[in-house]
Design a protein around this motif. Structure first.
Motif, short mmCIF file in Angstrom:
data_model
loop_
_atom_site.label_atom_id
_atom_site.label_comp_id
_atom_site.label_asym_id
_atom_site.label_seq_id
_atom_site.Cartn_x
_atom_site.Cartn_y
_atom_site.Cartn_z
N CYS A 1 -0.60 4.59 0.29
CA CYS A 1 0.20 4.43 1.46
C CYS A 1 -0.95 4.02 2.75
O CYS A 1 -2.15 4.68 2.69
CB CYS A 1 1.30 5.28 2.14
SG CYS A 1 0.32 6.69 2.76
N SER B 1 -0.74 3.89 7.05
CA SER B 1 -0.05 4.21 8.10
C SER B 1 -1.15 4.01 9.34
O SER B 1 -2.28 4.08 9.53
CB SER B 1 0.39 5.69 8.25
OG SER B 1 -0.64 6.58 8.34
N PRO C 1 4.42 4.33 9.63
CA PRO C 1 4.21 3.79 8.12
C PRO C 1 4.00 2.19 8.38
O PRO C 1 4.56 1.29 9.29
CB PRO C 1 5.60 4.00 7.50
CG PRO C 1 6.29 5.09 8.60
CD PRO C 1 5.78 4.94 9.90
N PHE D 1 3.50 0.96 1.36
CA PHE D 1 3.54 1.77 0.64
C PHE D 1 3.44 1.15 -0.95
O PHE D 1 4.28 0.21 -1.04
CB PHE D 1 5.04 2.87 0.64
CG PHE D 1 5.33 3.55 -0.47
CD1 PHE D 1 4.59 4.83 -0.92
CD2 PHE D 1 6.43 3.54 -1.40
CE1 PHE D 1 4.87 5.57 -1.73
CE2 PHE D 1 6.70 4.29 -2.45
CZ PHE D 1 5.92 5.35 -2.41
N TYR E 1 10.73 5.66 6.39
CA TYR E 1 9.68 6.24 5.85
C TYR E 1 9.65 6.10 4.29
O TYR E 1 10.81 5.49 3.63
CB TYR E 1 9.65 7.78 6.17
CG TYR E 1 9.83 8.04 7.67
CD1 TYR E 1 8.55 7.76 8.32
CD2 TYR E 1 10.97 8.50 8.07
CE1 TYR E 1 8.50 8.04 9.81
CE2 TYR E 1 10.93 8.60 9.44
CZ TYR E 1 9.73 8.32 10.32
OH TYR E 1 9.86 8.71 11.67
N ASN F 1 4.31 8.51 3.14
CA ASN F 1 4.02 8.59 4.62
C ASN F 1 5.05 9.55 5.23
O ASN F 1 4.44 10.32 6.10
CB ASN F 1 4.69 7.03 4.97
CG ASN F 1 3.79 6.09 5.21
OD1 ASN F 1 2.78 6.42 6.09
ND2 ASN F 1 3.78 4.87 4.55
#
Length: 269
Positions: free
Chosen positions: A93, A95, A101, A104, A153, A157
């Protein structure tokens, strides 16, 4: 008129920043360069056997030209367990540095099945836009596009974000609800706090830990996916994970950790 244009431009800039920061969260639990390793165990016919290892790393990187955190979690079964089932999972992931976020990916080979889930995030006009991609085990590519007015999400994350939660004042049974995305759907999920326990890691050290459970809603009921035992200090390091898989149960015990942001004050000597 000139002052009006300047005022409007300023307001638009503020609104743009607010829209991008709507899902921001302060991180005080980890820093770039953190690296954790784990031993994996699998319950096979009522006996726990060594199944392989896992590792998690978090580094500062770039995503679409902007500074970002990149976190990855990999699990690898050993040859002994491969005879019973094949476990090869890689989670990745990105961020923002404000914990929004951005991306992913989960690539999972479990048994004879292999699939990929991806989620791409963007933030515009106070909305969250998602592009979701799923590669099925049959080789089919599925895409979905969604725009929502709330933060969303994914399972990695949300874990990074949850590490900075402040549990002071929480009582056993305290729950936090949030939407969770994969390559196909957005589903209700929940984080449940169940008090404090002492857990011995595979490095021979005991830690005071907070017990947290990650649950997903399935057929109208919440189902436990993972129990996390995280260190009761500012790092909130996962010391033990109990995973409830489709093909059985697995556990992960901390072996080593380096590059931590804060002192480990949860160790019990």
């Amino acid at each position: 008129m000139k002052k009006y244009r300047i005022l409007m431009a300023s307001l638009m800039m503020v609104m743009a920043v607010a829209a991008h920061a709507q899902c921001a969260f302060h991180n005080d639990a980890f820093k770039s360069g953190e690296f954790l390793t784990y031993n994996l165990y699998y319950n096979w016919q009522f006996v726990w056997v060594k199944a392989g290892n896992a590792s998690m790393s978090t580094v500062q990187s770039r995503y679409n030209g902007h500074p970002a955190y990149r976190a990855s979690l990999t699990t690898r079964g050993n040859n002994r367990v491969d005879q019973m089932f094949v476990l090869r999972d890689t989670l990745l992931c990105y961020s923002s540095l404000d914990m929004e976020p951005l991306y992913f990916r989960k690539g999972a080979r479990e048994g004879k099945r292999y699939g990929v889930d991806e989620v791409f995030y963007s933030y515009h006009d106070g909305k969250v836009k998602l592009r979701q991609h799923q590669l099925t085990s049959s080789g089919e590519h599925l895409w979905a596009h969604r725009t929502v007015s709330h933060c969303v999400y994914d399972m990695l994350n949300i874990f990074l974000r949850a590490r900075s939660f402040n549990p002071e004042g929480w009582k056993s049974g305290h729950e936090i609800d949030f939407p969770i995305a994969d390559g196909k759907n957005i589903s209700p999920a929940r984080l449940r706090y169940s008090g404090k326990v002492k857990i011995k890691a595979d490095n021979g050290i005991k830690y005071r830990c907070l017990k947290l459970s990650y649950l997903e809603k399935e057929d109208g009921k919440y189902k436990r996916i993972v129990d996390f035992y995280v260190s009761d200090d500012k790092n909130h390091i996962p010391v033990r994970l109990d995973m409830f898989l489709k093909f059985g149960a697995a556990k992960a015990f901390l072996v080593s950790m380096k590059g931590l942001r804060n002192p480990v004050t949860s160790a019990v000597r």
